[in-house]
Write an enzyme that holds these catalytic residues in place. Structure first.
Site, mmCIF file in Angstrom:
data_model
loop_
_atom_site.group_PDB
_atom_site.id
_atom_site.type_symbol
_atom_site.label_atom_id
_atom_site.label_comp_id
_atom_site.label_asym_id
_atom_site.label_seq_id
_atom_site.Cartn_x
_atom_site.Cartn_y
_atom_site.Cartn_z
ATOM 1 N N ASP A 1 65.602 49.536 94.352
ATOM 2 C CA ASP A 1 64.215 49.085 94.924
ATOM 3 C C ASP A 1 63.774 47.891 94.748
ATOM 4 O O ASP A 1 63.955 47.359 93.683
ATOM 5 C CB ASP A 1 63.255 50.451 94.598
ATOM 6 C CG ASP A 1 62.869 50.317 93.098
ATOM 7 O OD1 ASP A 1 63.818 50.046 92.163
ATOM 8 O OD2 ASP A 1 61.718 50.504 92.849
ATOM 9 N N ASP B 1 65.483 40.304 92.083
ATOM 10 C CA ASP B 1 64.803 41.292 91.230
ATOM 11 C C ASP B 1 64.922 42.601 92.069
ATOM 12 O O ASP B 1 64.148 42.937 92.706
ATOM 13 C CB ASP B 1 63.225 41.101 90.971
ATOM 14 C CG ASP B 1 62.471 42.342 90.339
ATOM 15 O OD1 ASP B 1 63.585 42.982 89.663
ATOM 16 O OD2 ASP B 1 61.223 42.128 89.946
ATOM 17 N N GLU C 1 62.238 51.860 89.930
ATOM 18 C CA GLU C 1 61.846 50.850 88.520
ATOM 19 C C GLU C 1 60.359 50.323 88.959
ATOM 20 O O GLU C 1 59.901 50.079 88.089
ATOM 21 C CB GLU C 1 62.979 49.817 88.646
ATOM 22 C CG GLU C 1 62.830 49.154 87.234
ATOM 23 C CD GLU C 1 61.810 48.184 87.010
ATOM 24 O OE1 GLU C 1 61.386 47.744 85.945
ATOM 25 O OE2 GLU C 1 61.357 47.456 88.022
ATOM 26 N N GLU C 2 60.308 49.807 90.193
ATOM 27 C CA GLU C 2 59.083 49.076 90.545
ATOM 28 C C GLU C 2 57.828 50.072 90.650
ATOM 29 O O GLU C 2 56.777 49.394 90.970
ATOM 30 C CB GLU C 2 59.389 48.187 91.909
ATOM 31 C CG GLU C 2 60.275 47.129 91.985
ATOM 32 C CD GLU C 2 60.278 46.143 90.794
ATOM 33 O OE1 GLU C 2 59.143 46.304 90.192
ATOM 34 O OE2 GLU C 2 60.848 45.207 91.132
ATOM 35 N N ASP D 1 68.507 42.189 84.587
ATOM 36 C CA ASP D 1 67.220 42.394 85.278
ATOM 37 C C ASP D 1 66.063 41.577 84.741
ATOM 38 O O ASP D 1 64.884 41.921 84.621
ATOM 39 C CB ASP D 1 66.623 44.043 85.389
ATOM 40 C CG ASP D 1 65.448 44.213 86.384
ATOM 41 O OD1 ASP D 1 65.344 43.296 87.349
ATOM 42 O OD2 ASP D 1 64.864 45.073 86.210
ATOM 43 N N HIS E 1 21.484 47.859 102.772
ATOM 44 C CA HIS E 1 20.910 46.541 103.277
ATOM 45 C C HIS E 1 20.610 45.519 102.097
ATOM 46 O O HIS E 1 19.743 45.972 101.057
ATOM 47 C CB HIS E 1 19.698 46.724 104.118
ATOM 48 C CG HIS E 1 19.415 45.591 105.025
ATOM 49 N ND1 HIS E 1 18.860 44.135 104.107
ATOM 50 C CD2 HIS E 1 19.538 45.157 106.250
ATOM 51 C CE1 HIS E 1 18.587 43.345 105.160
ATOM 52 N NE2 HIS E 1 18.804 43.830 106.429
ATOM 53 N N SER F 1 58.227 43.846 81.976
ATOM 54 C CA SER F 1 58.631 45.031 81.561
ATOM 55 C C SER F 1 59.555 45.942 82.251
ATOM 56 O O SER F 1 59.756 45.847 83.333
ATOM 57 C CB SER F 1 57.300 45.848 81.568
ATOM 58 O OG SER F 1 56.110 45.399 81.109
ATOM 59 N N HIS G 1 58.309 39.271 92.828
ATOM 60 C CA HIS G 1 57.355 39.800 93.233
ATOM 61 C C HIS G 1 56.350 39.041 93.982
ATOM 62 O O HIS G 1 54.957 39.534 94.437
ATOM 63 C CB HIS G 1 56.313 40.257 92.053
ATOM 64 C CG HIS G 1 57.199 41.634 91.078
ATOM 65 N ND1 HIS G 1 56.529 42.282 90.292
ATOM 66 C CD2 HIS G 1 58.507 41.863 91.175
ATOM 67 C CE1 HIS G 1 57.284 43.006 89.876
ATOM 68 N NE2 HIS G 1 58.450 42.637 90.214
HETATM 69 N N1 BES Z 1 62.956 42.901 86.509
HETATM 70 C C1 BES Z 1 61.463 42.986 86.131
HETATM 71 C C2 BES Z 1 61.010 42.930 84.618
HETATM 72 C C3 BES Z 1 61.353 41.451 84.031
HETATM 73 C C4 BES Z 1 61.304 40.159 85.022
HETATM 74 C C5 BES Z 1 61.394 41.545 82.662
HETATM 75 C C6 BES Z 1 61.401 39.209 84.336
HETATM 76 C C7 BES Z 1 61.520 40.194 82.298
HETATM 77 C C8 BES Z 1 61.706 39.220 83.177
HETATM 78 C C9 BES Z 1 61.109 44.489 86.668
HETATM 79 O O1 BES Z 1 61.544 44.674 87.732
HETATM 80 C C10 BES Z 1 59.482 44.570 86.919
HETATM 81 O O2 BES Z 1 59.088 43.941 87.614
HETATM 82 N N2 BES Z 1 59.044 45.661 86.154
HETATM 83 C C11 BES Z 1 57.573 45.695 86.187
HETATM 84 C C12 BES Z 1 57.299 46.953 85.502
HETATM 85 C C13 BES Z 1 56.766 48.184 86.613
HETATM 86 C C14 BES Z 1 56.378 49.228 85.384
HETATM 87 C C15 BES Z 1 56.232 47.990 87.883
HETATM 88 C C16 BES Z 1 56.649 44.668 85.750
HETATM 89 O O3 BES Z 1 57.015 44.006 84.801
HETATM 90 O O4 BES Z 1 55.752 44.556 86.235
HETATM 91 MN MN MN Z 2 63.654 44.491 88.124
HETATM 92 MN MN MN Z 3 60.257 43.763 89.479
#
Ligand code: BES
Ligand code: MN
Ligand code: MN
Length: 458
Positions: free
Chosen positions: A86, A123, A156-157, A183, A216, A402, A430
């Site tokens: 995703d 990603d 995951e996202e 990832d 207003h 994360s 992102h």
């Molecule tokens: N792959 C990322 C996390 C990541 C990116 C870790 C670069 C270390 C370095 C993962 O897809 C992601 O974006 N995770 C989200 C968390 C989720 C709960 C939405 C994040 O970190 O915002």
């Molecule tokens: Mn990721």
């Molecule tokens: Mn991500």
């Protein structure tokens, strides 16, 4: 051996990834549910084509999980490859130089050999697909040295909300010796690194209500609390003059690094000027007494991710709005707990709300921080593999992002993970114009078999 196979199939490996990238598998937006499923089917088909057995699409209450395996000998070790198909939403579309789901290769300063521009390129579709192709290669050349299981998810996202239950319900199926995940990022294409920790996450949405209707701003302005003004002030008050977070108890459980650990962390090369230049900022910002690597690796944060309310259409509308909203994320470090932090935030936010407004705090998904071992056989295998293909030993680092399921793998399956990622932080994950270097894609495919080779030994 594998270098030849890779060279012979280079173009197809890229075209197949392009096909996957054309599917807008945005998990957050229900309008794309069908596309999320299409991406799952694509992964399933390619796992089968590469030679995996027991391939299936496992439905969940949310988006499906793709599973597949190749058990060559039950007595041999098993690697569980995890990743996600995703992607994040691509909006705002007008900020993309080329459409997010029409992948295209373009050169950049950091990627002189070209990078694939598309949502999910880095990603995590590009990084997941490296594993499928590395597996295909090992199968084709009869060099897969141990067992492998694939679990590629579609949520995951959006916080992996159904993967935890899936793991708990399928402990036997998921039995393995280690989880291998691509990832995360490396420091630079000539500085390989392996993340040995990830931050956790606490994510909340807040709502501030003033008067019972939009007013207003001339007739009432000055005499009635404006929820946007109030919310802005409340958010601003959550950092003090040292950019320390002011929520009482926020830092209580933070694991402080020893001077030795801090020195080790700071051995990772970091180019502050290049960092500022890439982001077009004239200075950095953050918690006093910590540098960039520490601020993003070992310190917790609080950031407003979105804020809205009132009139944002064309021209001016003189209105004192009834409501204001914000989405706020807190990145957590060992040993903070996302439940405790969400609770502390809620209590604090309610306590600082002035008379004249009502506030509501709504928790979203969260995730726990993790540390992954650097003295394990699996870490050493990743180190060996990267040294083999980059010609340099990878540096242990901390990832600022994360992956909430990693803590769950440990708690529910008793499995440690290795975060052998190949992206760059500057690949615009992102963001608009996300991309993934061709160098990184092929380097990953080349490196993964060496991990298997080393991990299967002894
Ligand atoms: N792959 C990322 C996390 C990541 C990116 C870790 C670069 C270390 C370095 C993962 O897809 C992601 O974006 N995770 C989200 C968390 C989720 C709960 C939405 C994040 O970190 O915002
Ligand atoms: Mn990721
Ligand atoms: Mn991500």
């Amino acid at each position: 051996m594998s270098a030849t196979y890779l060279n012979q199939h280079k173009d197809r490996f890229l075209n197949e990834l392009f096909e996957l990238l054309r599917i807008p598998s945005i998990s957050a937006d229900s309008a794309f549910k069908g596309d999320v499923e299409k991406a799952a089917i694509y992964i399933k088909d390619k796992l089968i084509a590469a030679g995996a057995d027991a391939v299936e699409i496992c439905p969940t209450a949310g988006h499906p999980i793709v599973y597949g395996e190749k058990i060559i000998d039950p007595a041999m070790p098993t690697v569980l490859v995890y990743g996600h198909y995703d992607v994040q939403p691509a909006v705002p579309l007008e900020l993309w130089d080329t459409p997010p789901f029409e992948p295209q290769v373009r050169k950049t300063a950091i990627h002189p050999d070209g990078a694939i521009f598309a949502r999910g390129a880095c990603d995590d579709k590009g990084q997941v697909y490296m594993h499928l192709k590395a597996f295909e290669m090992m199968m084709a050349e009869n060099t897969l040295p141990c067992n492998v299981k694939f679990m590629i998810e579609g949520e995951e996202e959006v916080g992996s909300s159904h993967l935890g239950d899936f793991c708990i319900a399928n402990k036997e199926k998921l039995k393995a010796d280690v989880v291998l995940i691509s990832d995360t990022s490396i420091i630079a294409n000539d500085i390989p690194s392996i993340d040995c920790g990830l931050r956790g996450l606490s994510y909340v949405e807040v709502e501030v209500t003033g008067p019972n209707r939009d007013l207003h701003s001339g007739v009432y302005g000055g005499a009635v609390a404006n929820p946007i003004n109030i919310l802005a002030k409340m958010i601003a008050s959550m950092h003090d003059e040292n950019n320390h977070i002011t929520i009482p108890g926020f830092y209580d459980k933070v694991l402080e690094l020893s001077q030795e650990e801090r020195t080790l962390l700071n051995q990772a090369p970091f180019d502050l000027e290049a960092y500022k230049k890439d982001l077009d900022i004239n200075d950095i910002w953050g918690e006093k007494s910590f540098n960039v690597l520490e601020r993003t690796g070992i310190r917790p944060t609080l950031d407003c991710n979105g804020i809205w309310g009132g009139y944002i259409g064309e021209g001016a509308k003189t209105v004192l709005p009834s409501k204001a909203f914000a989405k706020i994320s807190m990145r957590l470090v060992p040993n903070q707990s996302s439940y405790e932090i969400t609770d502390l935030f809620k209590r604090h936010f309610e306590s600082i709300a002035p008379a004249g407004v009502k506030v509501v705090v709504r928790p979203h998904h969260g995730g726990e921080p993790v540390l992954t071992p650097i003295d394990s056989k699996a870490y050493k295998a990743a180190e060996y593999a990267m040294e083999k293909t980059f010609g340099k030993k990878p540096v242990p680092t901390r990832g600022g992002g994360s992956i909430p399921i990693v803590a769950l793998f440990e708690r529910e399956l008793g499995l440690k993970s290795v975060l052998m990622g190949f992206g760059l932080d500057s690949d615009a994950l992102h963001s608009p114009n996300e991309h993934y270097g061709l160098f990184n894609y092929y380097k990953g495919i080349e490196t993964i078999p060496y991990f298997f080779e080393k991990f299967a030994e002894a």
